[in-house]
Design an enzyme around this catalytic site. Structure first.
Site, mmCIF file in Angstrom:
data_model
loop_
_atom_site.group_PDB
_atom_site.id
_atom_site.type_symbol
_atom_site.label_atom_id
_atom_site.label_comp_id
_atom_site.label_asym_id
_atom_site.label_seq_id
_atom_site.Cartn_x
_atom_site.Cartn_y
_atom_site.Cartn_z
ATOM 1 C CG ASP A 474 -2.188 0.756 1.088
ATOM 2 O OD1 ASP A 474 -2.311 1.512 0.115
ATOM 3 O OD2 ASP A 474 -3.069 0.605 1.955
ATOM 4 C CG ASP A 541 -9.594 2.253 -0.299
ATOM 5 O OD1 ASP A 541 -9.150 1.108 -0.480
ATOM 6 O OD2 ASP A 541 -8.972 3.129 0.330
HETATM 7 C C1 DGJ Z 1 -5.827 1.879 2.014
HETATM 8 C C2 DGJ Z 1 -6.236 0.684 1.208
HETATM 9 O O1 DGJ Z 1 -6.714 1.076 -0.029
HETATM 10 C C3 DGJ Z 1 -7.265 -0.120 1.990
HETATM 11 O O2 DGJ Z 1 -7.691 -1.210 1.228
HETATM 12 C C4 DGJ Z 1 -6.670 -0.568 3.275
HETATM 13 O O3 DGJ Z 1 -5.604 -1.461 3.027
HETATM 14 C C5 DGJ Z 1 -6.173 0.626 4.067
HETATM 15 N N1 DGJ Z 1 -5.294 1.435 3.283
HETATM 16 C C6 DGJ Z 1 -5.473 0.200 5.320
HETATM 17 O O4 DGJ Z 1 -4.912 1.238 5.989
#
Ligand code: DGJ
Length: 721
Positions: A474, A541
């Protein structure tokens, strides 16, 4: 096919599948672009047109109608009369001027790797390369233009290498490619967005002046994707001409479209020249990233299928290239930061029961991380939450028949961490300025070799000491204070990306069995550069099925469905609050790379059975959904529906997922015309055994049932008999 050169007219003709790209060397050594488009049969047509206009900056009084400003150029520089946006600029002793002229060229079979950068790869027999060297004899600077001509795709990829044989210069702009069109009769298609609504399709007419689709954010960004297309005004999903550009790069980029006073369109694609500067000492070499030129004369649909095949076959690497992507359950929306090892185990158990294949432990497992304020960079397990550590938990999860995957955000450091206390200069920062701590985190300075080495070793240790078979990588910040104690500011963003690519290359080679998925606040770094290292990306997300219709529609313009992480999630949806049926959530999620992001234990028994049966069926046909040819049948940006169709390469099987958005009372009867089938083939519906020919399916179509209630959906699966 390949690269042709005519010594007499000094003309190059590059022939990719169905495509001609023609330019020549003018007297004096400048390059003039002549044609790019559908294949032309003549090898060396005479296409150069001396201008009939008066040039305000003609190099001589005798030839008043010639100026570099009046021709289409192959690689325009700053300085010398062309006053449109340059592809290249170099400064020496405070003077920004460069005059590049033809020096030599070579043509060879195959394609070279780009040092330290992601790039397309191919067998020698599939690609011919032209390397053409331009030279500025005052600066002693060589610029090598590379053109890789694909024989089985309507694709030419380009990059540029700068070699300094003179005294130090400062590179101010090194675009990977430039191309001209002698008209402006185009629509510009781009993918814009934001967090939770990534890659929305936007189409607008071209206007005079300069437009830049770009990022200054350090990552390719949610806001604008490193992709754009110039399309003929009549262009649609299945018809019209498209010239598409996809940049294989994950940092600051710029795709410039400039229309000049004579309606000539220039496209430049490369690293964003904004605040870019790169000191190139004598003997130094600078390599630009690669840009893909893709041509289609059958609309956006054909363009996308070309990109999908190209990226599946010539960009994505490793064990998961073209192999079925596993169904994973990600813990994020199920438990966020609130878990202990028992809660995780119960979640994994319900994941296994429903048919998941990997259990992914998202954020919150390390350091003292109970919210998003601390511990980034402390990549060791929080034993207060996961008593006994990771290994016993992994063993128990493996015993359920699930692989184990983990979330990391390795490019970040929390101000509240041991590492930051010890090395406050290891993050991007500018002395004397406030350090922006968005999401309570600072960005590690990946332009520095020592920082990269530290992170590489930390993640390596994590992967070596545990049976981790999937990693979600991430990155949840945009750049703010762009500065490094080691490098000049203008070099930092690109050096950062090179550092990141270096770490990724080492990790993916050392752990070939691990499936890596990239992520950046959802889809903030969904680009072809990342796909070279990590074969899939968390698309957004936003897991809402109706939002995903648009997100998948836009993302699939360039990126293959196998690369688009797409999860079934809880209801009401956590991002939109929308209530949608289980079937719809499932039917939309499987149009990407399917997974789960909720606790299946919360489903009602009948819903669980629907989902379980769906996953079983999905596993049987996932190769078709992940690697078949995608046809977008409905456009959710304009229609009250979204529909995706997947056709096997042999055209003997297909699957359609149709989602109605809002329902209407007393609505007209509707049909859904299919695409991509063989008219003479006869197909049978796998579920109700209905028999229909390819021609019936494509000309009359499927009968869309009447839907009661909003957000209903329907699928069809046919096989050839
Ligand atoms: C951002 C990501 O896009 C989410 O899926 C998740 O992993 C969060 N970060 C966790 O902090």
């Amino acid at each position: 096919m390949g690269v042709l050169f005519d010594e007499k007219s000094k003309t190059f003709h590059l022939r990719a599948k169905g495509v001609s790209y023609i330019f020549n060397i003018l007297d004096g050594g400048h390059l003039a672009h002549l044609y790019y488009g559908k294949s032309i049969t003549e090898d060396f047509p005479d296409l150069f047109r001396p201008s009939n206009r008066a040039a305000f900056n003609a190099p001589s009084f005798e030839n008043y109608s010639f100026s570099l400003d009046l021709i289409m150029r192959e690689y325009p520089t700053y300085g010398g009369g062309d006053l449109r946006s340059p592809a290249f600029a170099a400064e020496k002793d405070g003077v920004n001027f460069c005059d590049l002229r033809y020096m030599e060229h070579k043509i060879y079979q195959g394609k070279r790797k780009l040092e330290g950068l992601p790039c397309l790869y191919a067998k020698d027999s599939d690609v011919d390369t032209l390397e053409l060297t331009l030279f500025d004899d005052l600066l002693n600077l060589k610029v090598v233009l590379s053109y890789c001509v694909f024989k089985n795709y309507p694709v030419i990829s380009r990059s540029v290498k700068v070699i300094n044989e003179g005294e130090s210069v400062i590179l101010k702009n090194v675009m990977s490619a430039s191309v001209g069109f002698d008209h402006m009769d185009f629509r510009l298609m781009q993918l814009h967005g934001s967090w939770a609504r990534e890659r929305f399709v936007e189409i607008s007419p071209l206007k005079h002046g300069l437009l830049s689709i770009d990022s200054r954010r350090g990552a390719s960004s949610h806001a604008l994707n490193p992709f754009m297309a110039l399309a003929s005004p009549d262009c649609g999903e299945n018809c019209g001409e498209v010239y598409a550009f996809s940049f294989i790069y994950s940092g600051n980029f710029s795709m410039q479209v400039e229309v000049d006073e004579y309606d000539t369109t220039r496209v430049n694609v490369g690293i964003n020249p904004f605040n870019f500067s790169w000191k190139l000492d004598k003997g130094g070499v600078f390599q630009s990233p690669e840009v893909v030129f893709c041509y289609s004369d059958e609309g956006f649909g054909n363009m996308s299928r070309t990109f999908h095949d190209l990226y599946n076959n010539h960009l994505i690497r490793g064990k998961y290239k073209k192999s079925p992507r596993p169904v994973l359950l990600n813990s994020w929306e199920a438990v966020y930061f609130n878990f202990n090892e028992e809660r995780l185990y119960s979640l994994a158990k319900s994941a296994a029961e429903i048919g998941a294949e990997i259990f992914v432990l998202d954020d919150g497992w390390f350091g003292e991380r109970n919210d998003d304020r601390t511990s980034l960079v402390d990549w060791y397990v929080n034993t207060q939450k996961i008593r006994g550590g990771l290994n016993p938990l992994i063993s128990k999860i493996n015993a359920l028949g699930l692989k184990f995957g983990i979330w990391v955000e390795p490019e970040m450091v929390s101000p509240k961490s041991r590492l930051y206390e010890e090395h406050p200069d290891w993050c991007l920062h500018i002395e004397g300025r406030n350090r922006t701590t968005a999401r309570s985190q600072l960005i590690l300075d990946f332009s520095r070799e020592d920082v990269c080495e530290y992170i590489y070793n930390t993640i390596r240790k994590l992967l070596s000491e545990h049976n981790i078979e999937y990693v979600k990588w991430d990155m949840n910040r945009n750049f703010s204070e762009i500065g490094s104690v080691k490098y000049a500011q203008g070099e930092v963003p690109h050096r950062y990306i090179l550092g990141l690519y270096g770490v990724l290359e080492r990790l993916v080679s050392e752990f070939p069995n691990v499936l890596f998925e990239s992520c950046s606040g959802g889809g903030g770094r969904f680009d072809a550069g990342m796909l070279y290292y990590m074969p899939q990306t968390w698309t957004s997300d936003n897991t809402d099925a109706i939002s995903r219709l648009k997100i998948h529609y836009g993302t699939s313009m360039v990126y293959p469905p196998s690369s688009m992480g797409s999860h079934f999630s809880a209801c009401p949806n956590h991002q939109t609050g929308r209530v949608t049926p289980v079937k719809t959530r499932f039917n939309v999620a499987i149009t990407g790379n399917f997974g789960l992001e909720f606790d299946p234990a919360n489903l009602k028994e009948d819903e669980k059975e629907v989902l379980k049966a769906g996953i079983k069926k999905y596993k049987e046909i996932r190769h078709l959904l992940q690697y078949g040819d995608l046809y977008r049948l409905k456009n959710p940006f304009v229609d009250n529906a979204g529909a995706f169709m997947f056709v096997s390469k042999e055209k003997d099987e297909f699957f359609v997922s149709f989602t109605n958005i809002l329902t209407e009372a007393n609505s007209p009867l509707k049909r859904l015309k299919l695409s991509g089938l063989v008219p003479g083939y006869v197909y049978k519906n796998v579920d109700n055994h209905e028999i229909m020919s390819g021609s019936l399916l494509m000309n009359y179509g499927l009968k869309i049932p009447h839907f009661s209630g909003d957000f209903a959906s329907y699928t069809w699966h046919f096989r050839k008999i």
